[in-house]
Design a protein around this motif. Structure first.
Motif, PDB file in Angstrom:
ATOM      1  N   VAL A 104       0.092  -4.188   6.107  1.00 46.22           N
ATOM      2  CA  VAL A 104       0.737  -4.685   7.324  1.00 46.22           C
ATOM      3  C   VAL A 104       2.009  -5.484   7.081  1.00 46.22           C
ATOM      4  CG1 VAL A 104      -1.404  -4.707   8.663  1.00 46.22           C
ATOM      5  CG2 VAL A 104      -0.658  -6.783   7.502  1.00 46.22           C
ATOM      6  N   ARG A 105       2.252  -5.885   5.842  1.00 49.53           N
ATOM      7  CA  ARG A 105       3.482  -6.634   5.561  1.00 49.53           C
ATOM      8  C   ARG A 105       3.900  -6.423   4.120  1.00 49.53           C
ATOM      9  NH1 ARG A 105       3.054 -11.177   2.571  1.00 49.53           N
ATOM     10  NH2 ARG A 105       1.068 -12.254   2.395  1.00 49.53           N
ATOM     11  N   ASP A 106       5.068  -6.933   3.786  1.00 51.66           N
ATOM     12  CA  ASP A 106       5.540  -6.842   2.404  1.00 51.66           C
ATOM     13  C   ASP A 106       4.623  -7.669   1.513  1.00 51.66           C
ATOM     14  OD1 ASP A 106       7.093  -6.463   0.108  1.00 51.66           O
ATOM     15  OD2 ASP A 106       8.269  -8.264   0.542  1.00 51.66           O
ATOM     16  N   CYS A 107       4.093  -7.045   0.487  1.00 50.13           N
ATOM     17  CA  CYS A 107       3.177  -7.743  -0.421  1.00 50.13           C
ATOM     18  C   CYS A 107       3.605  -7.550  -1.872  1.00 50.13           C
ATOM     19  CB  CYS A 107       1.749  -7.248  -0.206  1.00 50.13           C
ATOM     20  SG  CYS A 107       1.545  -5.473  -0.477  1.00 50.13           S
ATOM     21  N   ALA A 108       4.914  -7.354  -2.077  1.00 48.23           N
ATOM     22  CA  ALA A 108       5.421  -7.074  -3.422  1.00 48.23           C
ATOM     23  C   ALA A 108       5.037  -8.162  -4.424  1.00 48.23           C
ATOM     24  CB  ALA A 108       6.935  -6.887  -3.381  1.00 48.23           C
ATOM     25  N   ASP A 109       5.146  -9.431  -4.033  1.00 49.66           N
ATOM     26  CA  ASP A 109       4.821 -10.518  -4.957  1.00 49.66           C
ATOM     27  C   ASP A 109       3.341 -10.512  -5.326  1.00 49.66           C
ATOM     28  OD1 ASP A 109       7.469 -11.313  -4.883  1.00 49.66           O
ATOM     29  OD2 ASP A 109       7.107 -12.945  -3.460  1.00 49.66           O
ATOM     30  N   GLU A 110       2.487 -10.304  -4.344  1.00 50.27           N
ATOM     31  CA  GLU A 110       1.048 -10.297  -4.588  1.00 50.27           C
ATOM     32  C   GLU A 110       0.633  -9.124  -5.476  1.00 50.27           C
ATOM     33  OE1 GLU A 110       2.502 -10.767  -1.642  1.00 50.27           O
ATOM     34  OE2 GLU A 110       1.494 -12.375  -0.532  1.00 50.27           O
ATOM     35  N   VAL A 111       1.201  -7.953  -5.221  1.00 52.85           N
ATOM     36  CA  VAL A 111       0.844  -6.778  -6.019  1.00 52.85           C
ATOM     37  C   VAL A 111       1.416  -6.897  -7.431  1.00 52.85           C
ATOM     38  CG1 VAL A 111       0.952  -4.262  -6.163  1.00 52.85           C
ATOM     39  CG2 VAL A 111       0.592  -5.352  -3.962  1.00 52.85           C
ATOM     40  N   ALA A 112       2.589  -7.491  -7.567  1.00 58.14           N
ATOM     41  CA  ALA A 112       3.153  -7.742  -8.902  1.00 58.14           C
ATOM     42  C   ALA A 112       2.249  -8.689  -9.689  1.00 58.14           C
ATOM     43  CB  ALA A 112       4.563  -8.313  -8.781  1.00 58.14           C
ATOM     44  N   LEU A 113       1.716  -9.703  -9.014  1.00 59.85           N
ATOM     45  CA  LEU A 113       0.784 -10.627  -9.654  1.00 59.85           C
ATOM     46  C   LEU A 113      -0.446  -9.871 -10.164  1.00 59.85           C
ATOM     47  CD1 LEU A 113      -0.188 -14.138  -8.631  1.00 59.85           C
ATOM     48  CD2 LEU A 113      -2.016 -12.471  -8.795  1.00 59.85           C
ATOM     49  N   LEU A 114      -0.974  -8.961  -9.354  1.00 60.73           N
ATOM     50  CA  LEU A 114      -2.127  -8.169  -9.779  1.00 60.73           C
ATOM     51  C   LEU A 114      -1.778  -7.320 -11.000  1.00 60.73           C
ATOM     52  CD1 LEU A 114      -3.616  -6.994  -6.366  1.00 60.73           C
ATOM     53  CD2 LEU A 114      -4.397  -8.875  -7.835  1.00 60.73           C
ATOM     54  N   HIS A 115      -0.599  -6.708 -10.992  1.00 53.40           N
ATOM     55  CA  HIS A 115      -0.202  -5.860 -12.118  1.00 53.40           C
ATOM     56  C   HIS A 115      -0.121  -6.677 -13.404  1.00 53.40           C
ATOM     57  CE1 HIS A 115       2.255  -3.133 -14.596  1.00 53.40           C
ATOM     58  NE2 HIS A 115       1.612  -2.191 -13.904  1.00 53.40           N
ATOM     59  N   GLU A 116       0.332  -7.903 -13.298  1.00 53.90           N
ATOM     60  CA  GLU A 116       0.423  -8.783 -14.473  1.00 53.90           C
ATOM     61  C   GLU A 116      -0.948  -9.200 -14.974  1.00 53.90           C
ATOM     62  OE1 GLU A 116       2.694 -12.159 -13.284  1.00 53.90           O
ATOM     63  OE2 GLU A 116       4.549 -11.021 -13.061  1.00 53.90           O
ATOM     64  N   ARG A 117      -1.927  -9.307 -14.082  1.00 55.09           N
ATOM     65  CA  ARG A 117      -3.228  -9.870 -14.449  1.00 55.09           C
ATOM     66  C   ARG A 117      -4.289  -8.830 -14.804  1.00 55.09           C
ATOM     67  NH1 ARG A 117       0.377 -13.308 -13.768  1.00 55.09           N
ATOM     68  NH2 ARG A 117      -0.102 -15.474 -13.322  1.00 55.09           N
ATOM     69  N   VAL A 118      -4.060  -7.583 -14.441  1.00 52.28           N
ATOM     70  CA  VAL A 118      -5.036  -6.530 -14.729  1.00 52.28           C
ATOM     71  C   VAL A 118      -4.768  -5.958 -16.125  1.00 52.28           C
ATOM     72  CG1 VAL A 118      -5.843  -4.230 -14.037  1.00 52.28           C
ATOM     73  CG2 VAL A 118      -5.392  -5.973 -12.298  1.00 52.28           C
ATOM     74  N   LEU A 119      -5.821  -5.840 -16.898  1.00 55.01           N
ATOM     75  CA  LEU A 119      -5.701  -5.283 -18.249  1.00 55.01           C
ATOM     76  C   LEU A 119      -5.254  -3.824 -18.198  1.00 55.01           C
ATOM     77  CD1 LEU A 119      -9.039  -6.696 -19.653  1.00 55.01           C
ATOM     78  CD2 LEU A 119      -6.786  -7.196 -20.595  1.00 55.01           C
ATOM     79  N   PRO A 120      -4.542  -3.347 -19.215  1.00 59.48           N
ATOM     80  CA  PRO A 120      -4.243  -1.920 -19.280  1.00 59.48           C
ATOM     81  C   PRO A 120      -5.550  -1.125 -19.199  1.00 59.48           C
ATOM     82  CG  PRO A 120      -2.954  -3.102 -20.910  1.00 59.48           C
ATOM     83  CD  PRO A 120      -3.938  -4.096 -20.325  1.00 59.48           C
ATOM     84  N   GLY A 121      -5.558  -0.099 -18.367  1.00 65.24           N
ATOM     85  CA  GLY A 121      -6.764   0.692 -18.133  1.00 65.24           C
ATOM     86  C   GLY A 121      -7.588   0.164 -16.968  1.00 65.24           C
ATOM     87  N   GLY A 122      -7.275  -1.033 -16.483  1.00 62.81           N
ATOM     88  CA  GLY A 122      -7.978  -1.611 -15.349  1.00 62.81           C
ATOM     89  C   GLY A 122      -7.471  -1.032 -14.043  1.00 62.81           C
ATOM     90  N   SER A 123      -8.156  -1.370 -12.953  1.00 59.56           N
ATOM     91  CA  SER A 123      -7.822  -0.771 -11.660  1.00 59.56           C
ATOM     92  C   SER A 123      -7.907  -1.776 -10.522  1.00 59.56           C
ATOM     93  CB  SER A 123      -8.778   0.382 -11.339  1.00 59.56           C
ATOM     94  OG  SER A 123      -8.663   1.410 -12.285  1.00 59.56           O
ATOM     95  N   VAL A 124      -7.112  -1.483  -9.492  1.00 62.88           N
ATOM     96  CA  VAL A 124      -7.171  -2.189  -8.212  1.00 62.88           C
ATOM     97  C   VAL A 124      -7.771  -1.212  -7.215  1.00 62.88           C
ATOM     98  CG1 VAL A 124      -5.818  -3.245  -6.359  1.00 62.88           C
ATOM     99  CG2 VAL A 124      -5.154  -3.604  -8.756  1.00 62.88           C
ATOM    100  N   PHE A 125      -8.842  -1.633  -6.551  1.00 66.73           N
ATOM    101  CA  PHE A 125      -9.537  -0.801  -5.569  1.00 66.73           C
ATOM    102  C   PHE A 125      -9.355  -1.419  -4.188  1.00 66.73           C
ATOM    103  CE2 PHE A 125     -11.707  -0.148  -9.568  1.00 66.73           C
ATOM    104  CZ  PHE A 125     -11.950   1.217  -9.601  1.00 66.73           C
ATOM    105  N   LEU A 126      -8.572  -0.761  -3.345  1.00 65.77           N
ATOM    106  CA  LEU A 126      -8.356  -1.209  -1.971  1.00 65.77           C
ATOM    107  C   LEU A 126      -9.106  -0.251  -1.058  1.00 65.77           C
ATOM    108  CD1 LEU A 126      -4.477  -1.793  -2.102  1.00 65.77           C
ATOM    109  CD2 LEU A 126      -6.322  -3.427  -2.654  1.00 65.77           C
ATOM    110  N   PHE A 127     -10.167  -0.735  -0.441  1.00 70.90           N
ATOM    111  CA  PHE A 127     -10.980   0.093   0.435  1.00 70.90           C
ATOM    112  C   PHE A 127     -10.791  -0.345   1.883  1.00 70.90           C
ATOM    113  CE2 PHE A 127     -13.380   0.184  -3.585  1.00 70.90           C
ATOM    114  CZ  PHE A 127     -13.468   1.552  -3.780  1.00 70.90           C
ATOM    115  N   TYR A 128     -10.851   0.640   2.786  1.00 73.13           N
ATOM    116  CA  TYR A 128     -10.697   0.369   4.216  1.00 73.13           C
ATOM    117  C   TYR A 128     -11.713   1.186   4.998  1.00 73.13           C
ATOM    118  CZ  TYR A 128      -6.321  -1.742   2.848  1.00 73.13           C
ATOM    119  OH  TYR A 128      -5.388  -2.545   2.237  1.00 73.13           O
ATOM    120  N   ASP A 129     -12.222   0.573   6.052  1.00 73.19           N
ATOM    121  CA  ASP A 129     -13.069   1.264   7.012  1.00 73.19           C
ATOM    122  C   ASP A 129     -12.192   2.325   7.676  1.00 73.19           C
ATOM    123  OD1 ASP A 129     -14.535   2.016   9.282  1.00 73.19           O
ATOM    124  OD2 ASP A 129     -15.426   0.022   9.447  1.00 73.19           O
ATOM    125  N   ALA A 130     -12.622   3.581   7.653  1.00 73.80           N
ATOM    126  CA  ALA A 130     -11.806   4.689   8.165  1.00 73.80           C
ATOM    127  C   ALA A 130     -12.317   5.222   9.498  1.00 73.80           C
ATOM    128  CB  ALA A 130     -11.744   5.800   7.123  1.00 73.80           C
TER     129      ALA A 130
END
Length: 171
Positions: A104-130
């Motif tokens: 719903v909004r720009d989240c570049a800073d938050e997603v960049a933070l996740l990329h920095e903190r997740v180990l190589p081979g790790g994953s971000v799982f964003l799930f939504y009620d469909a």
């Protein structure tokens, strides 16, 4: 205390993540603690760090998952993702369900933070009620774009019953 049920969509999402006993996981938007309960039940040496901007969400998770907090497998904090400080390269997985930040909004800073903190081979799982099918294309497009812009490789999974869409960012 009354037994609290876990919605099928949360069960499906946590199963899909394939939580391992030694995973270090960040849950964004822990709400009532259903996801935290399922994740922590699968951890042995791993840990879950659950955050929510809502004081009531944090309180509910703490009450529901008290045994996991006592066992040292769960930490719960009232904080938003933008101000979170997690040690660099420690997370194996990030889990969020129905967190609108990513579409719903720009989240570049938050997603960049996740990329920095997740180990190589790790994953971000964003799930939504469909269940609101008209929203799914927008959710997928915007969430995927945010993850890709931060350097994640993105894939999408859709489940019909329960109706869930997942956007997975692989580091």
């Amino acid at each position: 205390m009354a037994v609290q049920t876990i919605p099928a969509r949360i069960r499906w999402a946590v199963d899909f993540m394939d939580v391992q006993p030694n995973d270090h996981i960040l849950e964004i938007g822990c709400g009532p603690g259903a996801g935290a309960e399922l994740i922590c039940a699968r951890l042995q040496t791993g840990k879950l760090f659950a955050i929510d901007r809502s004081e009531s969400g944090v309180d509910r998770t703490r009450r529901r998952c008290a045994k996991f907090i006592e066992a040292g497998r769960l930490t719960v904090r009232q904080i938003d993702l933008a101000t979170l400080r997690v040690p660099v390269k420690r997370l194996t997985k990030v889990f969020a369900f129905n967190v609108n930040l990513f579409w719903v909004r720009d989240c570049a800073d938050e997603v960049a933070l996740l990329h920095e903190r997740v180990l190589p081979g790790g994953s971000v799982f964003l799930f939504y009620d469909a269940t609101r099918a008209e929203q799914v294309p927008t959710i997928v497009e915007k969430s995927s774009a945010a993850l890709q812009a931060a350097g994640f490789r993105v894939s999408v999974v859709e489940q019909k019953a329960p109706a869930v869409v997942g956007i997975i960012g692989k580091r």
